[in-house]
Design a protein around this motif. Structure first.
Motif, PDB file in Angstrom:
ATOM      1  N   VAL A 121      17.715  -9.353  43.732  1.00 53.87           N
ATOM      2  CA  VAL A 121      17.803  -8.670  42.449  1.00 53.87           C
ATOM      3  C   VAL A 121      18.386  -9.652  41.448  1.00 53.87           C
ATOM      4  O   VAL A 121      19.378 -10.332  41.729  1.00 53.87           O
ATOM      5  CB  VAL A 121      18.702  -7.422  42.543  1.00 53.87           C
ATOM      6  N   VAL A 122      17.759  -9.728  40.284  1.00 53.86           N
ATOM      7  CA  VAL A 122      18.220 -10.635  39.232  1.00 53.86           C
ATOM      8  C   VAL A 122      18.640  -9.807  38.024  1.00 53.86           C
ATOM      9  O   VAL A 122      17.916  -8.915  37.579  1.00 53.86           O
ATOM     10  CB  VAL A 122      17.113 -11.632  38.832  1.00 53.86           C
ATOM     11  N   ALA A 152      23.529  -9.541  50.572  1.00 52.82           N
ATOM     12  CA  ALA A 152      24.482  -9.346  51.664  1.00 52.82           C
ATOM     13  C   ALA A 152      25.779  -8.717  51.183  1.00 52.82           C
ATOM     14  O   ALA A 152      26.443  -7.991  51.940  1.00 52.82           O
ATOM     15  CB  ALA A 152      24.771 -10.681  52.357  1.00 52.82           C
ATOM     16  N   VAL A 153      26.147  -8.972  49.931  1.00 53.64           N
ATOM     17  CA  VAL A 153      27.411  -8.444  49.411  1.00 53.64           C
ATOM     18  C   VAL A 153      27.223  -7.540  48.198  1.00 53.64           C
ATOM     19  O   VAL A 153      28.121  -6.795  47.826  1.00 53.64           O
ATOM     20  CB  VAL A 153      28.368  -9.606  49.048  1.00 53.64           C
ATOM     21  N   GLY A 154      26.039  -7.593  47.574  1.00 55.29           N
ATOM     22  CA  GLY A 154      25.798  -6.774  46.400  1.00 55.29           C
ATOM     23  C   GLY A 154      26.470  -7.327  45.159  1.00 55.29           C
ATOM     24  O   GLY A 154      27.060  -8.413  45.159  1.00 55.29           O
ATOM     25  N   GLN A 159      31.291 -11.166  39.399  1.00 51.99           N
ATOM     26  CA  GLN A 159      29.973 -11.537  38.887  1.00 51.99           C
ATOM     27  C   GLN A 159      29.655 -10.746  37.622  1.00 51.99           C
ATOM     28  O   GLN A 159      29.119 -11.288  36.651  1.00 51.99           O
ATOM     29  CB  GLN A 159      28.916 -11.285  39.962  1.00 51.99           C
ATOM     30  N   ALA A 160      29.989  -9.452  37.644  1.00 49.61           N
ATOM     31  CA  ALA A 160      29.785  -8.623  36.461  1.00 49.61           C
ATOM     32  C   ALA A 160      30.652  -9.096  35.299  1.00 49.61           C
ATOM     33  O   ALA A 160      30.221  -9.081  34.139  1.00 49.61           O
ATOM     34  CB  ALA A 160      30.093  -7.161  36.797  1.00 49.61           C
ATOM     35  N   ARG A 161      31.884  -9.536  35.598  1.00 53.31           N
ATOM     36  CA  ARG A 161      32.755 -10.053  34.541  1.00 53.31           C
ATOM     37  C   ARG A 161      32.165 -11.320  33.918  1.00 53.31           C
ATOM     38  O   ARG A 161      32.210 -11.510  32.702  1.00 53.31           O
ATOM     39  CB  ARG A 161      34.157 -10.343  35.102  1.00 53.31           C
ATOM     40  N   GLU A 162      31.616 -12.187  34.757  1.00 49.30           N
ATOM     41  CA  GLU A 162      31.000 -13.407  34.236  1.00 49.30           C
ATOM     42  C   GLU A 162      29.868 -13.071  33.269  1.00 49.30           C
ATOM     43  O   GLU A 162      29.729 -13.701  32.215  1.00 49.30           O
ATOM     44  CB  GLU A 162      30.465 -14.254  35.396  1.00 49.30           C
ATOM     45  N   CYS A 184      24.855   0.183  37.318  1.00 50.02           N
ATOM     46  CA  CYS A 184      23.398   0.005  37.273  1.00 50.02           C
ATOM     47  C   CYS A 184      22.888  -0.616  38.564  1.00 50.02           C
ATOM     48  O   CYS A 184      21.838  -0.208  39.090  1.00 50.02           O
ATOM     49  CB  CYS A 184      23.015  -0.871  36.087  1.00 50.02           C
ATOM     50  N   TYR A 185      23.617  -1.603  39.076  1.00 49.68           N
ATOM     51  CA  TYR A 185      23.188  -2.232  40.326  1.00 49.68           C
ATOM     52  C   TYR A 185      23.217  -1.238  41.481  1.00 49.68           C
ATOM     53  O   TYR A 185      22.292  -1.194  42.298  1.00 49.68           O
ATOM     54  CB  TYR A 185      24.056  -3.437  40.662  1.00 49.68           C
ATOM     55  N   ARG A 186      24.270  -0.433  41.563  1.00 49.10           N
ATOM     56  CA  ARG A 186      24.362   0.575  42.639  1.00 49.10           C
ATOM     57  C   ARG A 186      23.213   1.565  42.541  1.00 49.10           C
ATOM     58  O   ARG A 186      22.630   1.965  43.555  1.00 49.10           O
ATOM     59  CB  ARG A 186      25.690   1.301  42.567  1.00 49.10           C
ATOM     60  N   ALA A 187      22.867   1.966  41.315  1.00 45.77           N
ATOM     61  CA  ALA A 187      21.738   2.892  41.135  1.00 45.77           C
ATOM     62  C   ALA A 187      20.451   2.264  41.637  1.00 45.77           C
ATOM     63  O   ALA A 187      19.653   2.909  42.338  1.00 45.77           O
ATOM     64  CB  ALA A 187      21.611   3.273  39.659  1.00 45.77           C
ATOM     65  N   MET A 188      20.240   0.991  41.297  1.00 42.07           N
ATOM     66  CA  MET A 188      19.025   0.306  41.731  1.00 42.07           C
ATOM     67  C   MET A 188      18.980   0.194  43.244  1.00 42.07           C
ATOM     68  O   MET A 188      17.940   0.443  43.870  1.00 42.07           O
ATOM     69  CB  MET A 188      18.953  -1.085  41.103  1.00 42.07           C
ATOM     70  N   SER A 189      20.082  -0.171  43.851  1.00 40.12           N
ATOM     71  CA  SER A 189      20.128  -0.380  45.295  1.00 40.12           C
ATOM     72  C   SER A 189      20.021   0.924  46.072  1.00 40.12           C
ATOM     73  O   SER A 189      19.224   1.049  47.000  1.00 40.12           O
ATOM     74  CB  SER A 189      21.425  -1.103  45.660  1.00 40.12           C
TER      75      SER A 189
END
Length: 396
Positions: A121-122, A152-154, A159-162, A184-189
């Protein structure tokens, strides 16, 4: 499978993404009532169709009175909105979303997509929101932020802070941005989505991060795990030709040509489309009849192709491995008789029981042209289509 904006927002809200308050309406009266429930002095009336660029087509209006809401709803409902994404056919507006107006200080683009090359996922984001990502890339390429998520870690908080810092957000907004991005990432996953797009994600003048618009697209092959998502499907927004075929287990994609195609195997189907174009024709569809095709399935394939009124000739191209040519031939004959087919039909068979299949076609007494090779079949169907088209034009 795509869903409407209001449905996407409802799903994202469950994952901690902040969205404006709103309600669905199916009539001008309901639209006015929804606005009164929301209170305030400004509202946004949004046409709910499976397409972006609604605003440019008149499908998004800011209203400051009940009269303006009623007029906007009256104009939108029952209308086909045409955008560059819908094509000339447009999309029918049968419902509206009435939303409280938001005081916008900054617009941001935020998208999550599957990168099939990376198999990850990008996250694609930009501080230049409010326009399509293609426009952003062309106008402000340096504003694009990309971040690949390790499955592997989601999505991790750091990463979101960056991403949030690269978007130039005020430090006081970073915590909210992290919550939105990870949500948003959790929803996608968790929902097996192919894409999550918030455009724009806005910073309000009161210092809140809000998803002003939202789009979710789901993997059809994973819908059996999410019956609650399947129930959100709106078939009125889909190509009726593709819906008919999908409901009958056929792989079909509608195109704009005049020559219908019935083929087995995605690779052979793509090659067939290419050969038709090389021969000077335009394919009307991609259709993979699948393996083990019975005469009934072949008949259903003909019905799917003929749902497109632009079709003026049909090419059947079957390489029988799992399939059997005699079954295909029986299905073709049944289709010609039951559907009273009166347009050029070219059939090319190869593989299992090909001799029997060709014999059945030859002895049918029907106006069916056969071909030995794919190139031969493409040339014959294009020539027959052009001849029939010319004859029809002369008759007129």
């Amino acid at each position: 499978m795509d869903i409407h904006e209001y449905q996407a927002k409802d799903l994202l809200r469950r994952f901690g993404v902040q969205v404006p308050r709103g309600g669905i309406a199916y009539s001008p009266e309901q639209a006015v009532y929804r606005a009164s429930e929301l209170s305030g002095d400004k509202w946004v009336v949004k046409a709910q169709i499976h397409s972006g660029a609604r605003g440019k087509a008149g499908g998004v209006r800011i209203c400051a009175s009940e009269e303006e809401i009623s007029d906007a709803a009256q104009w939108m409902l029952g209308r086909k909105l045409v955008t560059h994404q819908t094509g000339p056919r447009g999309k029918l507006v049968s419902r509206l979303y009435i939303e409280e107006a938001t005081d916008i200080a900054q617009e941001i683009y935020l998208g999550f997509v599957m990168d099939r090359k990376e198999e990850r996922v990008v996250v694609v984001a930009s501080a230049e929101g409010g326009m399509e990502i293609e426009e952003i890339s062309a106008r402000e390429p340096d504003s694009i932020v990309r971040s690949v998520v390790d499955p592997a870690v989601g999505m991790q908080a750091f990463q979101a802070r960056e991403i949030a810092f690269q978007l130039g957000l005020d430090p006081s907004l970073i915590a909210q941005a992290v919550k939105t991005i990870t949500g948003c990432y959790r929803a996608m996953s968790e929902l097996d989505a192919n894409m999550v797009e918030i455009n724009p994600m806005v910073v309000t003048r009161s210092g809140e991060i809000v998803a002003l618009d939202a789009k979710l697209s789901f993997d059809d092959n994973a819908l059996f795990r999410h019956p609650e998502i399947s129930e959100l499907r709106d078939k009125s927004q889909e190509d009726s030709r593709e819906t008919f075929a999908e409901d009958r287990g056929l792989s079909y994609i509608g195109l704009d040509g005049r020559i219908g195609c019935i083929v087995n195997g995605a690779g052979l189907a793509m090659a067939t489309l290419d050969m038709i174009k090389t021969a000077g024709g335009e394919p009307a569809n991609f259709l993979d009849v699948g393996g083990g095709a019975s005469p009934e399935r072949v008949l259903m394939s003909f019905k799917a192709v003929l749902n497109d009124r632009n079709v003026e000739a049909i090419l059947v191209n079957i390489f029988a491995g799992i399939n059997r040519c005699d079954w295909i031939a029986e299905g073709v004959i049944r289709a010609v008789k039951e559907l009273q087919l009166d347009m050029p039909l070219v059939v090319r068979l190869s593989g299992t029981n090909v001799e029997e299949g060709m014999r059945i076609l030859a002895e049918s007494g029907l106006n069916i042209t056969t071909a030995e090779t794919l190139a031969d079949a493409a040339e014959k169907v294009v020539a027959a289509w052009k001849a029939a088209d010319k004859q029809q034009a002369e008759a007129v």
